[in-house]
Design an enzyme around this catalytic site. Structure first.
Site, mmCIF file in Angstrom:
data_model
loop_
_atom_site.group_PDB
_atom_site.id
_atom_site.type_symbol
_atom_site.label_atom_id
_atom_site.label_comp_id
_atom_site.label_asym_id
_atom_site.label_seq_id
_atom_site.Cartn_x
_atom_site.Cartn_y
_atom_site.Cartn_z
ATOM 1 N N ARG A 176 0.824 -1.217 0.000
ATOM 2 C CA ARG A 176 0.000 0.000 0.000
ATOM 3 C C ARG A 176 0.861 1.272 0.000
ATOM 4 O O ARG A 176 0.360 2.359 -0.171
ATOM 5 C CB ARG A 176 -0.918 0.009 1.238
ATOM 6 C CG ARG A 176 -1.946 -1.122 1.247
ATOM 7 C CD ARG A 176 -3.165 -0.747 2.066
ATOM 8 N NE ARG A 176 -2.893 -0.726 3.488
ATOM 9 C CZ ARG A 176 -3.070 -1.764 4.298
ATOM 10 N NH1 ARG A 176 -3.529 -2.905 3.810
ATOM 11 N NH2 ARG A 176 -2.826 -1.667 5.580
ATOM 12 N N ARG A 180 7.647 5.639 -6.572
ATOM 13 C CA ARG A 180 7.491 6.342 -7.853
ATOM 14 C C ARG A 180 8.765 6.307 -8.681
ATOM 15 O O ARG A 180 9.844 6.545 -8.159
ATOM 16 C CB ARG A 180 7.087 7.789 -7.595
ATOM 17 C CG ARG A 180 5.761 7.832 -6.861
ATOM 18 C CD ARG A 180 5.394 9.229 -6.454
ATOM 19 N NE ARG A 180 4.258 9.171 -5.539
ATOM 20 C CZ ARG A 180 3.988 10.108 -4.651
ATOM 21 N NH1 ARG A 180 4.736 11.178 -4.563
ATOM 22 N NH2 ARG A 180 2.945 9.982 -3.865
ATOM 23 N N ARG A 254 -1.546 3.348 19.954
ATOM 24 C CA ARG A 254 -0.290 4.081 20.014
ATOM 25 C C ARG A 254 -0.631 5.546 20.253
ATOM 26 O O ARG A 254 -1.681 6.039 19.819
ATOM 27 C CB ARG A 254 0.479 3.981 18.693
ATOM 28 C CG ARG A 254 0.921 2.601 18.333
ATOM 29 C CD ARG A 254 1.981 2.048 19.224
ATOM 30 N NE ARG A 254 3.275 2.711 19.034
ATOM 31 C CZ ARG A 254 4.311 2.518 19.836
ATOM 32 N NH1 ARG A 254 4.203 1.708 20.892
ATOM 33 N NH2 ARG A 254 5.457 3.136 19.603
ATOM 34 N N ARG A 285 9.706 12.194 13.732
ATOM 35 C CA ARG A 285 9.554 13.284 12.755
ATOM 36 C C ARG A 285 9.855 14.614 13.435
ATOM 37 O O ARG A 285 9.745 14.735 14.659
ATOM 38 C CB ARG A 285 8.107 13.379 12.239
ATOM 39 C CG ARG A 285 7.598 12.115 11.627
ATOM 40 C CD ARG A 285 6.362 12.362 10.816
ATOM 41 N NE ARG A 285 5.131 12.331 11.598
ATOM 42 C CZ ARG A 285 3.921 12.379 11.075
ATOM 43 N NH1 ARG A 285 3.761 12.487 9.764
ATOM 44 N NH2 ARG A 285 2.841 12.333 11.836
ATOM 45 N N GLU A 308 8.470 14.709 17.215
ATOM 46 C CA GLU A 308 7.385 13.753 17.476
ATOM 47 C C GLU A 308 7.960 12.417 17.937
ATOM 48 O O GLU A 308 8.831 11.850 17.267
ATOM 49 C CB GLU A 308 6.578 13.564 16.185
ATOM 50 C CG GLU A 308 5.492 12.517 16.298
ATOM 51 C CD GLU A 308 4.730 12.326 14.982
ATOM 52 O OE1 GLU A 308 4.422 13.328 14.305
ATOM 53 O OE2 GLU A 308 4.473 11.163 14.632
ATOM 54 N N TYR A 355 -8.375 4.278 11.711
ATOM 55 C CA TYR A 355 -7.742 5.520 11.270
ATOM 56 C C TYR A 355 -8.564 6.117 10.134
ATOM 57 O O TYR A 355 -8.758 5.488 9.101
ATOM 58 C CB TYR A 355 -6.297 5.298 10.812
ATOM 59 C CG TYR A 355 -5.722 6.617 10.359
ATOM 60 C CD1 TYR A 355 -5.179 7.498 11.283
ATOM 61 C CD2 TYR A 355 -5.813 7.029 9.028
ATOM 62 C CE1 TYR A 355 -4.722 8.748 10.904
ATOM 63 C CE2 TYR A 355 -5.363 8.281 8.637
ATOM 64 C CZ TYR A 355 -4.821 9.128 9.578
ATOM 65 O OH TYR A 355 -4.385 10.375 9.203
ATOM 66 N N ASP A 357 -8.813 9.652 7.740
ATOM 67 C CA ASP A 357 -8.384 11.004 7.415
ATOM 68 C C ASP A 357 -9.572 11.927 7.648
ATOM 69 O O ASP A 357 -10.724 11.479 7.768
ATOM 70 C CB ASP A 357 -7.930 11.071 5.946
ATOM 71 C CG ASP A 357 -6.434 10.796 5.805
ATOM 72 O OD1 ASP A 357 -5.689 11.146 6.731
ATOM 73 O OD2 ASP A 357 -6.040 10.232 4.774
#
Ligand SMILES: Cc1cc2nc3c(=O)[nH]c(=O)nc-3n(C[C@H](O)[C@H](O)[C@H](O)COP(=O)(O)OP(=O)(O)OC[C@H]3O[C@@H](n4cnc5c(N)ncnc54)[C@H](O)[C@@H]3O)c2cc1C
Length: 383
Positions: A176, A180, A254, A285, A308, A355, A357
């Site tokens: 998933r 590129r 988490r 991050r 993070e 999850y 968006d």
């Protein structure tokens, strides 16, 4: 306050709760009580101006709005305009910066090559490890992109983010992830993308502005639920296991922790988000929110960054559901219970243990309103 005066009660003022409240007030003309346990509205989308620098930041992690769903786009634009921000992510491996997800620039930079798109496949053949029937995330990754790219960009990051051995994750997860063969470095390919011009919190202020909506912040549903009318139509966007007092056990999550630093420079890292996949770096991050609003004039002597860290949730700040057989089993038990409750709608990222968006959360709220709440009107008007 008389809580029995409300036939509609919404728990949580994130996107799920706020869109539901807005729909009920504006479309049904009913009064709605919104209960929020935090001291602010907006759920995990909450944004605010950093007190030292004045830079708008997202308290629970950088949020980029993106969608190709026309219904969602038309709906949300009634409450905000968006700027033209386009998300691009970079990854810091051994102090070198690479584009991410992996694209032609990443490969050429990593291997010091000048490949053309039509040469990538032949090159990948030379770096892949031949594994028949890859059985897990790690095997799948090294059979597709080879050991070096996998270890540089995925292995350490996955272990830090999920605290699991990548060998224990399903192979399908790797498929998933985008890869590129050209220089296109956009993170999202949706039809619409941007950051709300006035920040996310302004959206929630507008969603909840209707005088028929009352918002109680600093209020935990579990402390007032006995005071509600028994036939209240309840929209609950908190954790589903907590709703049922964890009777079958706890779902695991988490969570994230953010460490803020103000830096005496106009710009620190040159991009809104940089990943840190190396295992010896403790954070995952660094966010630098000044880049999210290129249209704003921010001060030039300071910037703010957020490191993070990913860690297991102790039950107070759930972020990401964890895909495991046990969690799946528990969720099904709770969902069966929820389906038996009339006039109770449990959803959102905490309620569905999924999850979503932002555009998916809005789509889900609009769907629940149309298919679940609206058909109840005759019952409620009769009460
Ligand atoms: C780190 C991170 C980054 C993300 N980045 C993006 C992104 O870039 N783009 C994107 O589209 N989406 C992103 N998302 C997803 C986005 O945050 C969610 O889609 C959205 O927040 C879900 O809204 P919600 O209302 O379901 O949940 P929430 O926003 O979590 O709202 C639920 C609310 O319910 C309240 N609540 C819970 N229990 C109770 C109780 N007992 N009593 C009262 N109130 C209660 C909580 O305090 C919370 O305010 C990201 C998510 C995370 C975790």
């Amino acid at each position: 306050m008389d809580l029995t005066a409300y036939s509609y009660v919404v728990v949580g003022s994130g996107l799920m709760g706020s869109v539901m409240a807005e729909r009920i007030a504006s479309q049904l003309g009913e009064r709605v009580l919104v209960i929020e346990k935090r001291d602010h509205i907006g759920g995990n989308c909450y944004s605010a101006e950093d007190e030292t620098t004045g830079i708008e930041y997202h308290r629970y992690g950088t949020h980029i709005f993106h969608t190709s769903d026309e219904k969602v786009w038309n709906y949300i634009r009634k409450f905000t305009a968006f700027n033209h921000y386009q998300h691009r992510v970079l990854s810091n491996h051994k102090d070198k910066i690479y584009q991410f997800p992996i694209n032609l620039e990443t490969i050429n930079h990593f291997y010091a090559l000048t490949l053309k798109p039509y040469e990538v496949e032949a090159f990948m053949e030379t770096i892949r490890t031949d594994i028949k029937n890859p059985q897990n995330f790690e095997e799948q990754a090294i059979s597709q992109i080879g050991k070096d790219l996998y270890e540089a960009f995925f292995k350490g990051y996955t272990i830090k983010q999920w605290q699991v051995d990548p060998k224990s994750l399903p192979a399908a997860i790797f498929n998933r992830l985008p890869f590129r063969k050209n220089y296109v470095d956009n993170y999202f390919f949706d039809r619409w993308q941007g950051i709300p011009q006035d920040g996310y919190t302004a959206i929630f202020q507008r969603l909840l502005a209707d005088h028929k909506i009352t918002v109680l912040t600093n209020t935990d549903y579990f402390e007032i639920r006995d005071q509600l009318k028994p036939d209240t139509c309840l929209i609950y966007s908190g954790p589903i296991d907590q709703f049922f007092d964890y009777k079958y056990g706890k779902l695991s999550w988490r969570t994230l922790r953010f460490e803020k630093e103000v830096i005496d420079k106009e710009e620190y890292q040159g991009n809104s988000v940089i990943n840190y996949p190396d295992p010896e770096v403790p954070f995952t991050r660094i966010h630098e929110p000044r880049y999210l609003h290129p249209e704003r004039e921010y001060r030039k002597d300071k910037t703010v960054i957020f490191k993070e860290y990913s860690l297991p949730d102790k039950g107070d700040n759930p972020y990401y559901p964890i895909a495991s057989t046990e969690n799946h089993r528990l969720l099904n038990l709770y969902k069966e219970e929820a389906a038996r409750l009339p006039n109770v709608f449990i959803s959102g990222r905490l309620g569905d243990y999924k999850y979503y968006d932002m555009h998916q959360t809005i789509a889900r709220a609009l769907e629940i309103f149309e298919t679940g709440i609206r058909p109840l009107i005759p019952t409620h008007h009769a009460v």
